[in-house]
Design a protein around this motif. Sequence first.
Motif, PDB file in Angstrom:
ATOM      1  N   ALA A  12      -7.506   4.201   1.320  1.00  0.00           N
ATOM      2  CA  ALA A  12      -8.647   3.329   0.996  1.00  0.00           C
ATOM      3  C   ALA A  12      -8.590   2.896  -0.467  1.00  0.00           C
ATOM      4  O   ALA A  12      -8.823   1.724  -0.797  1.00  0.00           O
ATOM      5  N   THR A  13      -8.276   3.844  -1.348  1.00  0.00           N
ATOM      6  CA  THR A  13      -8.183   3.519  -2.775  1.00  0.00           C
ATOM      7  C   THR A  13      -7.090   2.475  -3.015  1.00  0.00           C
ATOM      8  O   THR A  13      -7.275   1.517  -3.771  1.00  0.00           O
ATOM      9  N   HIS A  16      -8.065  -1.007  -1.750  1.00  0.00           N
ATOM     10  CA  HIS A  16      -9.207  -1.593  -2.438  1.00  0.00           C
ATOM     11  C   HIS A  16      -8.816  -2.265  -3.767  1.00  0.00           C
ATOM     12  O   HIS A  16      -9.536  -3.139  -4.252  1.00  0.00           O
ATOM     13  N   GLN A  20     -10.755  -5.283  -6.292  1.00  0.00           N
ATOM     14  CA  GLN A  20     -11.400  -4.812  -7.527  1.00  0.00           C
ATOM     15  C   GLN A  20     -10.843  -5.537  -8.744  1.00  0.00           C
ATOM     16  O   GLN A  20     -11.591  -5.902  -9.668  1.00  0.00           O
TER      17      GLN A  20
END
Length: 157
Positions: A12-13, A16, A20
């Motif tokens: 997920a990081t 993402h 961002q």
Amino acid sequence: MLTASERDALVATILHLPAQLHALVDRLDLEQLNTAYISNEWTIAQNIHHLADTQMTLFIRIKLLLLEDYPTLKPFDQDTWVTTVDSVGPIETSLTILQGLQERAATLVNSLDLASFERTGWHPENGETTLEQVVRYYARHGELHLEQIGQVLAAAK
Ligand code: NI
């Protein structure tokens, strides 16, 4: 050993990061991108080009660790890498790299069985290195530069 939920969080990081980054930099003009608002720190553009360089290098390390038996993970000099001509141009090139690369890395990491994260290789400066360490750093490194870009933006105000 890494758990499935830790793997999910890393994926997920990784996934993402491009959104961002876009949220932070899309409204900046060329001058804002290329001004060293904090002395002796990289500009926002340098941060983004460095992110592309490093994520590419780490992605290759993930592949080597996965596919080769005890590979050597070649270090690189991040400070000289940001000085070449490809690292001072428009950031769209590196944002495009990161968009595709983070997606590929997330797909790959998501597919790995948990035992694979214990595969090891040799880094001449850091010593024995596991796939888990490289994947964790891959995810964390994006966050570190989001923070660094945030600090540059705060100093610009
Ligand atoms: Ni870095």
